[in-house]
Design a protein around this motif. Structure first.
Motif, PDB file in Angstrom:
ATOM      1  N   GLU A 179       0.833  -1.200   0.000  1.00 58.03           N
ATOM      2  CA  GLU A 179       0.000   0.000   0.000  1.00 58.03           C
ATOM      3  C   GLU A 179       0.869   1.252   0.000  1.00 58.03           C
ATOM      4  O   GLU A 179       0.561   2.242  -0.684  1.00 58.03           O
ATOM      5  N   ARG A 180       1.963   1.224   0.757  1.00 54.06           N
ATOM      6  CA  ARG A 180       2.871   2.370   0.756  1.00 54.06           C
ATOM      7  C   ARG A 180       3.502   2.569  -0.618  1.00 54.06           C
ATOM      8  O   ARG A 180       3.608   3.699  -1.107  1.00 54.06           O
ATOM      9  N   LEU A 181       3.918   1.467  -1.236  1.00 53.00           N
ATOM     10  CA  LEU A 181       4.527   1.576  -2.559  1.00 53.00           C
ATOM     11  C   LEU A 181       3.517   2.033  -3.603  1.00 53.00           C
ATOM     12  O   LEU A 181       3.870   2.764  -4.535  1.00 53.00           O
ATOM     13  N   ALA A 182       2.277   1.617  -3.452  1.00 50.64           N
ATOM     14  CA  ALA A 182       1.254   2.041  -4.402  1.00 50.64           C
ATOM     15  C   ALA A 182       0.953   3.529  -4.277  1.00 50.64           C
ATOM     16  O   ALA A 182       0.614   4.193  -5.262  1.00 50.64           O
ATOM     17  N   ALA A 183       1.103   4.050  -3.073  1.00 52.39           N
ATOM     18  CA  ALA A 183       0.769   5.457  -2.850  1.00 52.39           C
ATOM     19  C   ALA A 183       1.964   6.381  -2.982  1.00 52.39           C
ATOM     20  O   ALA A 183       1.797   7.604  -3.050  1.00 52.39           O
ATOM     21  N   THR A 184       3.164   5.822  -3.016  1.00 52.04           N
ATOM     22  CA  THR A 184       4.354   6.666  -3.008  1.00 52.04           C
ATOM     23  C   THR A 184       4.563   7.368  -4.344  1.00 52.04           C
ATOM     24  O   THR A 184       4.130   6.886  -5.401  1.00 52.04           O
ATOM     25  N   VAL A 201       6.542  11.218 -10.122  1.00 57.41           N
ATOM     26  CA  VAL A 201       6.335   9.947 -10.808  1.00 57.41           C
ATOM     27  C   VAL A 201       5.634   8.993  -9.858  1.00 57.41           C
ATOM     28  O   VAL A 201       6.070   8.799  -8.718  1.00 57.41           O
ATOM     29  N   LYS A 202       4.535   8.403 -10.344  1.00 52.66           N
ATOM     30  CA  LYS A 202       3.805   7.411  -9.569  1.00 52.66           C
ATOM     31  C   LYS A 202       4.054   6.024 -10.150  1.00 52.66           C
ATOM     32  O   LYS A 202       4.593   5.869 -11.244  1.00 52.66           O
ATOM     33  N   LEU A 203       3.626   5.032  -9.407  1.00 55.49           N
ATOM     34  CA  LEU A 203       3.831   3.655  -9.847  1.00 55.49           C
ATOM     35  C   LEU A 203       3.177   3.398 -11.192  1.00 55.49           C
ATOM     36  O   LEU A 203       3.776   2.779 -12.072  1.00 55.49           O
ATOM     37  N   GLY A 249      -3.993  -0.026  -9.631  1.00 53.32           N
ATOM     38  CA  GLY A 249      -4.480  -1.395  -9.524  1.00 53.32           C
ATOM     39  C   GLY A 249      -4.224  -2.228 -10.759  1.00 53.32           C
ATOM     40  O   GLY A 249      -4.347  -3.463 -10.708  1.00 53.32           O
ATOM     41  N   ASP A 250      -3.888  -1.593 -11.874  1.00 57.94           N
ATOM     42  CA  ASP A 250      -3.607  -2.336 -13.105  1.00 57.94           C
ATOM     43  C   ASP A 250      -2.154  -2.790 -13.197  1.00 57.94           C
ATOM     44  O   ASP A 250      -1.784  -3.505 -14.134  1.00 57.94           O
ATOM     45  N   CYS A 251      -1.319  -2.362 -12.252  1.00 60.68           N
ATOM     46  CA  CYS A 251       0.109  -2.682 -12.307  1.00 60.68           C
ATOM     47  C   CYS A 251       0.350  -4.140 -11.950  1.00 60.68           C
ATOM     48  O   CYS A 251      -0.257  -4.683 -11.019  1.00 60.68           O
ATOM     49  N   CYS A 252       1.246  -4.745 -12.686  1.00 57.09           N
ATOM     50  CA  CYS A 252       1.568  -6.154 -12.477  1.00 57.09           C
ATOM     51  C   CYS A 252       2.455  -6.286 -11.244  1.00 57.09           C
ATOM     52  O   CYS A 252       3.646  -5.975 -11.284  1.00 57.09           O
TER      53      CYS A 252
END
Length: 1359
Positions: free
Chosen positions: A454-459, A470-472, A488-491
């Motif tokens: 969750e942290r990596l998704a929001a960082t 730049v976001k994930l 949510g579409d990221c592998c």
């Protein structure tokens, strides 16, 4: 025995007959047990299809006339249709048959690639539901009363038993046991046997799962009873024993048997590939060791025979006298003439430079500065691909092709989490039975992993060049939504993705009843199901959760788990989180985006590691980590190199001086001269790099580290030789000026310096022919730097020496030359250590007639041992060695070795020129029924059987196979709109508007037109519950087509087995290329294939490890090319002296062999970095060897032994001081570097090179020359035993000295004569003085007598 079998059968029959007989009282042929539909099963809450149950009906089977039911029956259950003149009876209606068709369509998408398996599986359900003899093998055990909407009461069947003959069940199971899933490389039974998976599946477990109402497909509970042959259940029940097609049987004349990939029985005999060749042995002994021992014995015998022959001749008087000097031949006279010309040139040049030092220094400084200005254009290459892989190499060409058609390889960012010390537990699932869970699989750990993700998704990360956040989702790989992906579409592959990274899903619980047992299901149950059925869109528990990841793709368990036994994923010791990012060319602005987000990724994971460190072990890496860590340690170790150079500078400053008295230390020290010498070396390095930068040649960090050391070793040697020779000839001839003295000494030493420098320059120029960019750039830079160093030393450094000599003669202090001693006074001889030690101790001992043979044999033994050890040196460079000792990557690499279950993906790429759309082309690729036995996918599958040779663990995924399954008319995947605005367009499987509008009406190969039309539809069809074969995500990037639909390239992904060492990576590349060449040869025989068509393997590591396929051969060639100029230059400059030149090359070769052998003892692998150091070792060895050989050749001593001793003492002391003692202090400092690469390849290897070179140059070479060195050669007609130097400067000096000596002798004779005359005259004077003294004495006596007489005369007169 027969009685016991009958008893056992009766007992089993009694147990099987315990079913309630009242619900199916009639067990008779032609009777049903149930018929029609009685609504939904009230006990089933989760189902992929409507769970409609049949109505209890123990009545006669219904006749089927012509109509839709019979037509449908022919499609779904053709075995139940009778001949044309017979009436067909069934126990199902049209609605049941439609539901059966829908259910079979879902399983058919998995099983249809093997027709016999699909037919056998369909027959099981066709017999259960529609067989006219249903009551014979069916026994209803549980029903429920229900009332229809019209008030009609019905008895709905909730559970029943079916009795199968065990042989029938076994045969049906066997036909499906090997069916593959092309999308995962696994087996179909992984999704059809519940928690057991394909590995532990049996016929009973397989059927039990099919009859489990919680499996998502079964509408009610079915209990399968397998009855062995010879056993009857009783109660008139007759077990079903219909025909089961073997997987290697075709269903009809127009059908095909299952392929080899799905059916082992269909495989032609495949000979096992040849295993790796065992080590060469002679009997029980190591063959290489025996051969090396024999080689030593041979050379030792030859040598000892020669020694004995020499002794024998000596006893006969042939060798009692020194070898007579031999007249010089034509070649020798030519060489003498050339050497005189060189000496004359160097003499005049040295005199000129020493006479005008300041202009020379200014010119040298201007030239160095001008060339060094090119450094502004210097490009440092840090990309490992650019460093170690040649631009035109096969791996680079294949990488370029792959990147062009499929984009750069994905960037991997990974976290591996373990829980050391945590104990596991056993979970008893009400649905799936008992299962062991490791200590890492706990809610606390899973919640922590969710928190991290969750942290990596929001960082967000800041990209400074782009000036944006730049976001994930800006950089991630989103296979199902590549255009505008959300986070949510990221592998992201992780165990929590089985819960869609959703906390509520992870915490979800539900109550579930299985039979008579009721319990709670939670995340344990869902996980057990998903690791065995990763492609499921819904589990079989009341949780009703999908196994698909949040982004929509499957999470393959062998990627998300590590360290598990066999396929017991819940017992895994490690959990793996993998973020896949898009990769971009380095000049693409998005490349900075990826780097920025990865930097932020490392920060977040590092913080997570610190937070959870007490409980969890967290290791991690980002795609940029490897390059970052190498660059970091290079920067951090700059201080180590600086200290190393400082130590070398201090040594040179102290060792160059020749101290005569304490009060003259400041005068005789050489700090300024040493600093000037080092500046000359650095100036040569900077000028060479600047010059090459102006020519457009890039450099690298390894050049910055190695070349200065190499040039310093070469330059310091020349510095010591020149300065110490000048000190030894400090007394000038009367009338000789300082500049003439400098020129005379330079003429004496410069030919030796030229010999070494020219040999090294040519050596490195030939080394620059290497195909490895790093080796080529290093060799070229070293060649230019050594050339510049030689030029600067005979100009700038000679000028510095002249200035320093003037300072010392004026008794000025070093460094502070404005001060000095008040009175210079004579200097006198300085303190010397090396030359006396060598002259008094080493030379007499080492060159003793008894020691020499022993030393030769000792070095010969070491050389043969080194040759044997050379064969044991590992080839390669493990990634760990490139990391500093404190790198966070080292624990990550260790975790990979301990826990990784599969290796990296390997793609088999096809180039253009192959016709996939033709039936022959399709069959040459696919692996399902009807495909060629030697097709691409079949061949790869064969290879996985022998993973010890092929290094492949999981067969290739095949878009062709899934495309054929997608086209299968039994599935809902490929349909066409037949009306409306979308007429003729693709109809998704989720649409209900185009039922029955199949792309292909029968199960066959598509035509060329159909293939080209439907392939784009397949590649962009999103997989879902209705059609799991959609190609979006899995294959949309696996096929590269042009605007016309022509296939330009495709790829098929397999997985390697875990590879631990660089040797395994290299062998995996070799095996994959051999496999691809075999496939290429086969596919080129397919009609319509272009002759240039090719299949090649590709993975990210190949471009790094390709060098190890040829590094041994290329290293031998490079080193051999380095030795050739050494021999040639020595041969020419030593007067066509074949013996001395051969001794030089033999010694250098032995140095290299012993160095490589020592690498095996000190765990130094051989690779391109080692090759660079070995090439440098040739240059350093030339310094150790050539100077001494040159001194031996020019020595005027009468015998070889005396000449060897002379060379050892006079030149050996300079070589020790200039090469060995210059290198050693700096090398020792490198042991304190953090980088393992520096410790191993710069400290260890350079220490070996220096010590081995010193031993051979100072000990072995003089001994060798004492045996095989040339005799003294004199000009024709000369019979003297002494040979004067053929140096014009020396000849003039000798004539002058001879005249002066003659004049001096005459003067001495005159002085002696004068002295004698003076002595005679003095003696005469002394004699005269003695006579005078005697007269004085006599006079005094006379006077005394007179006084006495007077006294006597007075006395009488008074008296």
């Amino acid at each position: 025995m027969p009685g016991s079998i009958a008893l056992a059968g009766a007992l089993l029959g009694a147990l099987l007959g315990l079913a309630a007989p009242t619900l199916t009282p009639i067990h008779r042929a032609g009777y049903c047990a149930f018929y029609g539909e009685c609504g939904l099963n009230p006990e089933v809450n989760v189902s992929l299809v409507a769970s409609k149950v049949p109505c209890l009906s123990n009545t006669p089977a219904r006749a089927v006339r012509e109509g839709t039911l019979l037509t449908q029956l022919r499609k779904v259950c053709p075995e139940l249709v009778r001949e044309a003149n017979e009436t067909t009876f069934v126990c199902c209606n049209f609605a049941q048959l439609q539901a059966l068709q829908l259910s079979l369509a879902l399983s058919g998408a998995v099983l249809s690639r093997c027709p016999s398996c699909a037919r056998n599986f369909a027959n099981i359900y066709c017999n259960n539901i529609c067989s006219p003899d249903q009551s014979l093998f069916t026994n209803v055990t549980r029903i429920v009363n229900r009332t229809t909407a019209l008030g009609q009461r019905q008895l709905a069947v909730l559970e029943y038993q079916v009795f199968y003959r065990k042989d029938f069940a076994d045969a049906s199971f066997a036909s499906c046991h090997g069916v593959r899933l092309p999308a995962t490389g696994g087996y179909a039974l992984d999704t059809m046997c519940g928690r057991y998976g394909a590995r532990l599946c049996t016929p009973q477990r397989w059927l039990d799962f099919q009859g489990d109402q919680n499996n998502g497909l079964a509408p009610l509970q079915i209990e399968f009873r397998l009855v062995p042959n010879g056993t009857e259940p009783g109660e008139a029940i007759a077990p079903l024993e219909g025909r089961a097609w073997r997987c290697d049987q075709a269903l009809g004349a127009e059908e095909q048997a299952c392929s080899c990939q799905d059916c082992a029985a269909s495989c032609a005999p495949v000979p096992a590939p040849e295993p790796p060749r065992p080590p060469y042995r002679l009997g029980q002994a190591d063959g290489a060791a025996v051969l090396c021992a024999l080689l030593f014995a041979f050379f030792a015998l030859v040598f000892l025979t020669d020694v004995v022959a020499r002794r024998w001749r000596g006893k006969r008087g042939a060798a009692t006298q020194p070898a007579p000097a031999q007249p010089r031949g034509c070649s020798a006279r030519l060489s003498d003439a050339g050497r005189r010309v060189l000496a004359n040139i160097f003499c005049r040049w040295g005199t000129l430079v020493a006479g005008h030092p300041w202009p020379v220094l200014v010119v040298a400084l201007v030239l160095v500065a001008g060339l060094s200005a090119g450094l502004v254009k210097l490009r440092l290459t840090t990309d490992p691909v650019e460093l170690w892989s040649a631009p035109g190499s096969r791996a680079r060409r294949e990488k370029a092709f792959y990147d062009e058609h499929f984009g750069p390889f994905l960037r991997t960012n990974q976290v591996i989490v373990t829980a050391p010390g945590r104990t596991g537990s056993t979970y008893d699932s009400v649905v799936l039975g008992a299962k062991n869970f490791s200590g890492i699989l706990t809610p606390e750990v899973l919640q922590a992993l969710l928190e991290l993700q969750e942290r990596l998704a929001a960082t967000t990360a800041w990209a400074p060049v782009a000036g944006r956040e730049v976001k994930l989702n800006d950089v991630c790989y989103a296979p199902l939504n590549p255009e505008e992906p959300a986070v949510g579409d990221c592998c992201v592959n992780s165990v929590t993705q089985y819960f869609q990274n959703n906390r509520s899903h992870l915490a979800l619980t539900a109550t579930q009843t299985v039979g008579k047992e009721t319990g709670t299901v939670d995340w344990h149950d869902h996980l057990i199901y998903c690791v065995n059925s990763p492609l499921s869109f819904k589990d079989i528990t009341t949780l009703e959760l999908s196994c698909m990841a949040e982004y929509g793709g499957p999470v393959l368990p062998y990627i998300a788990f590590g360290g598990y036994p066999d396929s017991e994923y819940t017992e895994a010791e490690a959990l793996i989180i993998t973020y896949s990012l898009n990769n971009f060319p380095r000049d693409d602005p998005r490349y900075e985006w990826a780097l920025s987000w990865e930097s932020r990724f490392l920060e977040v994971v590092s913080d997570f590691q610190r937070t959870h460190g007490p409980n969890l072990s967290v290791v991690f890496m980002a795609e940029r980590s490897l390059e970052d860590e190498i660059n970091r340690t290079t920067v951090e170790d700059v201080s180590v190199f600086a200290v190393s150079y400082l130590v070398v500078f201090i040594y040179i400053a102290l060792a160059l001086g020749e101290y005569t008295a304490w009060r003259r230390v400041l005068v005789e020290s050489k700090v300024t001269l040493a600093l000037g010498g080092i500046v000359v070396v650095l100036g040569a390095v900077l000028a060479s790099m600047g010059f090459l930068a102006l020519l457009g040649l890039s450099s690298s960090l390894i050049i910055l580290e190695v070349v200065p050391f190499l040039v310093l070793a070469v330059g310091a040697d020349n510095i010591f030789i020149f300065v110490q020779e000048l000190q030894q000839q400090a007394q000038r001839v009367p009338g000789e000026r300082l500049e003439q003295q400098v020129g005379r000494v330079l003429a004496q030493v410069a030919p030796s310096m030229l010999l070494c420098s020219l040999s090294e320059v040519i050596c490195f120029l030939l080394g620059s022919l290497s195909s490895m960019p790093a080796v080529r750039t290093f060799a070229l830079t070293a060649a230019v730097a050594i050339a510049f160093d030689f030029l600067l030393q005979i100009s700038g450094f000679v000028a510095l020496v002249a200035l320093d000599a003037r300072r010392q003669e004026a008794a000025r202090f070093d460094v502070c030359c404005c001060c000095g001693l008040a009175k210079a006074g004579p200097a006198g001889p300085g303190v010397r250590l090396l030359r006396p030690l060598l002259r008094r101790c080493c030379a007499p001992v080492l060159l003793h007639r008894l020691a020499r043979p022993g030393l030769v044999l000792l070095f010969l033994l070491v050389a043969c041992a080194g040759l044997y050890l050379t064969l044991q040196v590992p080839v390669g460079l493990d990634q760990e060695l490139a990391m500093p000792e404190d790198s966070y990557m080292l624990p990550y690499f260790a975790a990979l070795k301990d826990y990784l279950a599969v290796g990296v993906p390997t793609y088999f790429v096809t180039t253009g020129g192959y016709n996939f759309s033709s039936p022959a082309g399709t069959n040459g690729i696919c692996s399902s029924a009807g495909c060629d036995g030697d097709s691409l996918t079949h061949t790869i599958q064969y290879a996985t059987r022998f993973s010890n040779v092929s290094y492949l663990a999981i067969p290739a995924t095949s878009w062709v196979d899934d495309f054929l399954d997608w086209l299968n008319p039994s599935s809902r995947c490929c349909r066409i709109h037949w009306y409306g605005n979308q007429s003729g367009q693709f109809c998704p499987s989720t649409s209900s508007d185009c039922s029955g509008n199949k792309c292909i009406k029968t199960n066959r190969r598509p035509t060329v037109e159909e293939f080209e039309r439907f392939l784009p539809w397949f590649l962009h069809d999103r997989p879902n519950l209705q059609c799991a074969k959609g190609g979006l995500g899995a294959y949309d990037t696996a096929v590269s087509m042009d605007a016309n639909g022509t296939i330009l390239a495709t790829r098929f992904m397999a997985y390697q087995r875990p590879l631990r060492t660089s040797q395994e990576y290299t062998e995996a590349l070799r095996a994959a290329r051999a496999l691809a060449e075999k496939i290429t040869t086969t596919l080129r025989q397919v009609p319509g294939t272009h002759p240039d068509f090719q299949v090649f393997p590709y993975t990210l590591t190949y471009v790094y490890y390709e060098q190890y396929l040829t590094v041994v051969a290329e290293g031998l060639l490079t080193l051999a090319m380095c030795l050739l100029p050494t021999f040639g230059v020595s041969f020419l400059l030593l007067g066509m002296d074949l013996r001395s030149s051969a001794a030089t090359v033999i010694t250098i070769t032995m140095i290299l062999v012993d160095t490589v052998g020592a690498m095996a003892l000190w765990d130094i692998p051989y690779n391109a970095v080692a090759l660079i150091n070995l090439v440098a070792a040739v240059g350093i060895s030339v310094e150790f060897v050539s100077h001494i050989t040159c001194a031996f050749a020019h020595s005027t001593k009468p015998t070889r032994v005396e000449r060897a001793a002379d060379a050892m003492v006079n030149m050996g002391s300079k070589v020790v001081a200039g090469v060995a003692m210059t290198n050693l202090p700096g090398i020792v400092v490198l042991a304190f570097a953090k980088a393992q690469l520096i410790q191993i390849f710069f400290f260890r290897l350079n220490l070996i090179i220096t010590l081995v070179g010193l031993a051979h140059g100072l000990i072995f070479l003089p001994v060798l020359l004492s045996y095989m060195g040339p005799n003294v050669q004199l000009p024709l007609g000369d019979t003297t035993a002494e040979l004067a130097h053929s140096n014009p400067c020396f000849e003039a000096k000798e004539k002058d000295e001879a005249k002066k000596d003659e004049a001096k002798e005459k003067d001495v004779a005159k002085e002696k004569d004068v002295a004698k005359e003076k002595d005679v005259a003095k003696q005469k004077d002394e004699a005269k003085e003695d006579v005078a003294k005697e007269k004085d004495v006599a006079k005094q006596k006379d006077e005394a007598k007179e006084d006495v007489a007077k006294e006597k005369a007075v006395v009488p007169g008074q008296g």
